[in-house]
Write a protein that holds these residues in place. Structure first.
Motif, PDB file in Angstrom:
ATOM      1  N   LEU A   1       0.837  -1.213   0.000  1.00 47.32           N
ATOM      2  CA  LEU A   1       0.000   0.000   0.000  1.00 47.32           C
ATOM      3  C   LEU A   1       0.867   1.256   0.000  1.00 47.32           C
ATOM      4  N   LYS A   2       2.134   1.103   0.405  1.00 46.56           N
ATOM      5  CA  LYS A   2       3.030   2.252   0.500  1.00 46.56           C
ATOM      6  C   LYS A   2       4.264   2.165  -0.396  1.00 46.56           C
ATOM      7  N   THR A   3       4.669   0.952  -0.767  1.00 42.51           N
ATOM      8  CA  THR A   3       5.889   0.808  -1.555  1.00 42.51           C
ATOM      9  C   THR A   3       5.858  -0.530  -2.273  1.00 42.51           C
ATOM     10  N   ASP A   4       6.960  -0.902  -2.915  1.00 41.03           N
ATOM     11  CA  ASP A   4       7.081  -2.222  -3.524  1.00 41.03           C
ATOM     12  C   ASP A   4       8.350  -2.883  -2.994  1.00 41.03           C
ATOM     13  N   ARG A   5       8.522  -4.156  -3.323  1.00 38.68           N
ATOM     14  CA  ARG A   5       9.643  -4.906  -2.754  1.00 38.68           C
ATOM     15  C   ARG A   5      10.993  -4.339  -3.177  1.00 38.68           C
ATOM     16  N   ARG A   6      11.111  -3.902  -4.416  1.00 34.63           N
ATOM     17  CA  ARG A   6      12.384  -3.356  -4.896  1.00 34.63           C
ATOM     18  C   ARG A   6      12.784  -2.123  -4.097  1.00 34.63           C
ATOM     19  N   ARG A   7      11.841  -1.207  -3.898  1.00 33.08           N
ATOM     20  CA  ARG A   7      12.134   0.022  -3.150  1.00 33.08           C
ATOM     21  C   ARG A   7      12.423  -0.292  -1.679  1.00 33.08           C
ATOM     22  N   LEU A   8      11.688  -1.247  -1.117  1.00 32.30           N
ATOM     23  CA  LEU A   8      11.942  -1.622   0.269  1.00 32.30           C
ATOM     24  C   LEU A   8      13.358  -2.160   0.436  1.00 32.30           C
ATOM     25  N   MET A   9      13.768  -3.054  -0.462  1.00 39.43           N
ATOM     26  CA  MET A   9      15.097  -3.636  -0.351  1.00 39.43           C
ATOM     27  C   MET A   9      16.180  -2.574  -0.508  1.00 39.43           C
ATOM     28  N   ALA A  10      15.951  -1.612  -1.366  1.00 39.63           N
ATOM     29  CA  ALA A  10      16.917  -0.524  -1.527  1.00 39.63           C
ATOM     30  C   ALA A  10      17.014   0.303  -0.245  1.00 39.63           C
ATOM     31  N   ALA A  11      15.879   0.462   0.439  1.00 44.69           N
ATOM     32  CA  ALA A  11      15.849   1.281   1.651  1.00 44.69           C
ATOM     33  C   ALA A  11      16.514   0.592   2.837  1.00 44.69           C
ATOM     34  N   ILE A  12      16.522  -0.744   2.854  1.00 42.32           N
ATOM     35  CA  ILE A  12      17.051  -1.460   4.024  1.00 42.32           C
ATOM     36  C   ILE A  12      18.328  -2.227   3.715  1.00 42.32           C
ATOM     37  N   GLU A  13      18.934  -2.018   2.531  1.00 45.43           N
ATOM     38  CA  GLU A  13      20.086  -2.823   2.141  1.00 45.43           C
ATOM     39  C   GLU A  13      21.271  -2.677   3.099  1.00 45.43           C
ATOM     40  N   LYS A  14      21.361  -1.547   3.797  1.00 45.56           N
ATOM     41  CA  LYS A  14      22.453  -1.344   4.747  1.00 45.56           C
ATOM     42  C   LYS A  14      22.071  -1.721   6.174  1.00 45.56           C
ATOM     43  N   GLU A  15      20.847  -2.210   6.343  1.00 48.94           N
ATOM     44  CA  GLU A  15      20.364  -2.556   7.672  1.00 48.94           C
ATOM     45  C   GLU A  15      20.710  -3.988   8.075  1.00 48.94           C
ATOM     46  N   ALA A  16      21.170  -4.785   7.118  1.00 45.66           N
ATOM     47  CA  ALA A  16      21.489  -6.183   7.395  1.00 45.66           C
ATOM     48  C   ALA A  16      22.668  -6.623   6.536  1.00 45.66           C
TER      49      ALA A  16
ATOM     50  N   PRO B   1      14.129   3.364   9.633  1.00 42.77           N
ATOM     51  CA  PRO B   1      13.214   4.357   9.039  1.00 42.77           C
ATOM     52  C   PRO B   1      12.102   3.719   8.226  1.00 42.77           C
ATOM     53  N   ALA B   2      12.400   2.639   7.508  1.00 39.98           N
ATOM     54  CA  ALA B   2      11.380   1.980   6.694  1.00 39.98           C
ATOM     55  C   ALA B   2      10.274   1.400   7.564  1.00 39.98           C
ATOM     56  N   TYR B   3      10.634   0.927   8.757  1.00 40.63           N
ATOM     57  CA  TYR B   3       9.604   0.429   9.683  1.00 40.63           C
ATOM     58  C   TYR B   3       8.708   1.569  10.130  1.00 40.63           C
ATOM     59  N   ARG B   4       9.321   2.681  10.510  1.00 44.62           N
ATOM     60  CA  ARG B   4       8.550   3.814  11.006  1.00 44.62           C
ATOM     61  C   ARG B   4       7.638   4.401   9.922  1.00 44.62           C
ATOM     62  N   LYS B   5       8.040   4.243   8.675  1.00 43.44           N
ATOM     63  CA  LYS B   5       7.201   4.704   7.559  1.00 43.44           C
ATOM     64  C   LYS B   5       6.070   3.726   7.249  1.00 43.44           C
ATOM     65  N   GLY B   6       6.099   2.558   7.871  1.00 45.96           N
ATOM     66  CA  GLY B   6       5.059   1.561   7.611  1.00 45.96           C
ATOM     67  C   GLY B   6       5.255   0.785   6.330  1.00 45.96           C
ATOM     68  N   TRP B   7       6.509   0.629   5.902  1.00 40.12           N
ATOM     69  CA  TRP B   7       6.778  -0.030   4.635  1.00 40.12           C
ATOM     70  C   TRP B   7       6.778  -1.554   4.728  1.00 40.12           C
ATOM     71  N   PHE B   8       6.757  -2.093   5.937  1.00 41.47           N
ATOM     72  CA  PHE B   8       6.773  -3.555   6.045  1.00 41.47           C
ATOM     73  C   PHE B   8       6.238  -3.996   7.403  1.00 41.47           C
ATOM     74  N   GLN B   9       5.911  -5.279   7.463  1.00 39.86           N
ATOM     75  CA  GLN B   9       5.636  -5.973   8.722  1.00 39.86           C
ATOM     76  C   GLN B   9       6.568  -7.180   8.792  1.00 39.86           C
ATOM     77  N   VAL B  10       6.921  -7.591   9.989  1.00 42.88           N
ATOM     78  CA  VAL B  10       7.661  -8.838  10.168  1.00 42.88           C
ATOM     79  C   VAL B  10       6.659  -9.981  10.085  1.00 42.88           C
ATOM     80  N   GLN B  11       6.881 -10.892   9.136  1.00 43.76           N
ATOM     81  CA  GLN B  11       5.958 -12.015   8.961  1.00 43.76           C
ATOM     82  C   GLN B  11       6.661 -13.142   8.219  1.00 43.76           C
ATOM     83  N   ASP B  12       6.618 -14.339   8.767  1.00 40.99           N
ATOM     84  CA  ASP B  12       7.245 -15.484   8.113  1.00 40.99           C
ATOM     85  C   ASP B  12       6.605 -15.749   6.751  1.00 40.99           C
ATOM     86  N   GLU B  13       7.389 -16.326   5.847  1.00 38.55           N
ATOM     87  CA  GLU B  13       6.888 -16.562   4.495  1.00 38.55           C
ATOM     88  C   GLU B  13       5.685 -17.496   4.488  1.00 38.55           C
TER      89      GLU B  13
END
Length: 360
Positions: free
Chosen positions: A95-110, A136-148
């Motif tokens: 609803l807020k982003t896509d997987r590609r943008r999310l991965m770009a935003a968190i690539e340095k987080e792990a 920051p991506a969490y605070r923006k609501g870009w993802f939830q933690v959820q097993d596949e």
């Protein structure tokens, strides 16, 4: 080495404000370490259940039933996997982003980042640079933690925009958020749970995600008379309370909290809850029953008992109704239309889910 294990245990006792117990821990573990050579080890050829229970820190009753069902080799592989450190799996909030943008935003987080093999929204990461909630991506609501595996359950339900959907055991709202994504934030999702604490967390989580169609209510499906006034639903998800024996990699203490007889108690409760939920499904609607357990008492036995008393329902066996999502579910979807995932085989939690269709 044993000495390092003892030292680590003593350090943990001190770090957890139990300095008073450090001497006791040190003495107890050093004495135990000195006698390890005197402990008889079960012969794997004579007592495989005992041997695997000790090797993988599992209850004997659990290794015995797994050996009966899957054999020694498979049980051993499962035991090995359950004792590894799990990756963290995220679900992109589309609803807020896509997987590609999310991965770009968190690539340095792990240190390690990859996409999930089956879920189109999933991202796996390991060795985090900081806590999830500080990203920051969490605070923006870009993802939830959820097993596949849990993500695949929502795809099995496959809700559509503008439908009326019931998340009958919503908990903290992880699946409610996913259902809202799949519905493009259009329609109505009624999310019920018996816990007021969980419902409060659910409300805050929906705000973080930008979800506007989820409405939380109190409900106890084991006592149908206490249910609030509910509409008829197009689709219902019942992720039922269960033993949790499919998520031991993430919750290892769970294996010591259950006995074999507990599984029948869960079975009885799940059948009651499934019966309650089914009464609010429209003809032609879909009900998905799901548990994070691999045990037959909570899987096929529940579905079989339900179908025996509800001839108007049938398992949706991967035909026309599931053709559009079968590709995403992949080999986790069997020929009977049931989702079944195994940690050592699929690299995700152990889940079971059945898609039940009500005759029109």
């Amino acid at each position: 080495p044993l000495s390092a294990a003892v030292n680590t245990a003593v350090a943990l006792a001190k770090a957890n404000r139990c300095a008073w117990a450090a001497g006791f821990v040190n003495g107890l573990l050093r004495r135990a370490a000195a006698g390890t050579g005197q402990i008889p080890w079960p012969d794997p050829t004579q007592s495989p259940a005992d041997a695997l229970a000790l090797e993988h820190a599992l209850p004997r009753w659990l290794t015995a039933r797994w050996i009966d069902r899957w054999g020694v080799e498979t049980t051993g592989r499962l035991g090995v996997f359950l004792n590894t450190i799990p990756d963290i799996t995220l679900r992109t909030n589309t609803l807020k982003t896509d997987r590609r943008r999310l991965m770009a935003a968190i690539e340095k987080e792990a240190r390690r980042l990859s996409i999930t093999q089956r879920s189109p929204e999933g991202v796996r990461l390991a060795q985090l640079a900081r806590p999830i909630t500080q990203m920051p991506a969490y605070r923006k609501g870009w993802f939830q933690v959820q097993d596949e595996a849990a993500q695949l359950v929502s795809h099995l339900l496959a809700p559509r925009p503008d439908e009326t959907v019931w998340d009958a055991c919503a908990g903290l709202g992880t699946k409610s958020g996913h259902l809202a994504q799949l519905m493009k934030n259009r329609g109505t999702i009624v999310a019920t749970d018996i816990s007021s604490t969980k419902r409060d967390c659910l409300g805050r989580e929906m705000q973080r995600l930008g979800v506007a169609i989820v409405h939380g209510h109190a409900a106890d499906l084991t006592t149908p008379a206490s249910l609030p006034q509910l509409p008829m639903f197009d689709r219902i998800l019942m992720d039922a309370p269960c033993s949790g024996l499919g998520v031991l990699q993430k919750n290892p203490d769970g294996k010591w909290r259950h006995a074999p007889e507990d599984l029948f108690a869960y079975h009885q409760r799940q059948v009651i809850m499934l019966d309650t939920a089914s009464r609010r499904l429209r003809p032609g609607g879909r009900l998905v029953y799901a548990v994070c357990s691999m045990e037959p008492e909570e899987n096929e036995s529940v579905v079989k008992a339900f179908l025996q008393s509800h001839p108007e329902f049938a398992i949706d066996s991967c035909g026309t109704n599931l053709a559009d999502i079968a590709t995403a579910l992949g080999d986790a979807l069997n020929s009977e239309g049931c989702l079944r995932s195994f940690p050592h085989q699929h690299g995700m939690d152990g889940f079971f889910a059945a898609s039940l269709m009500k005759q029109a």
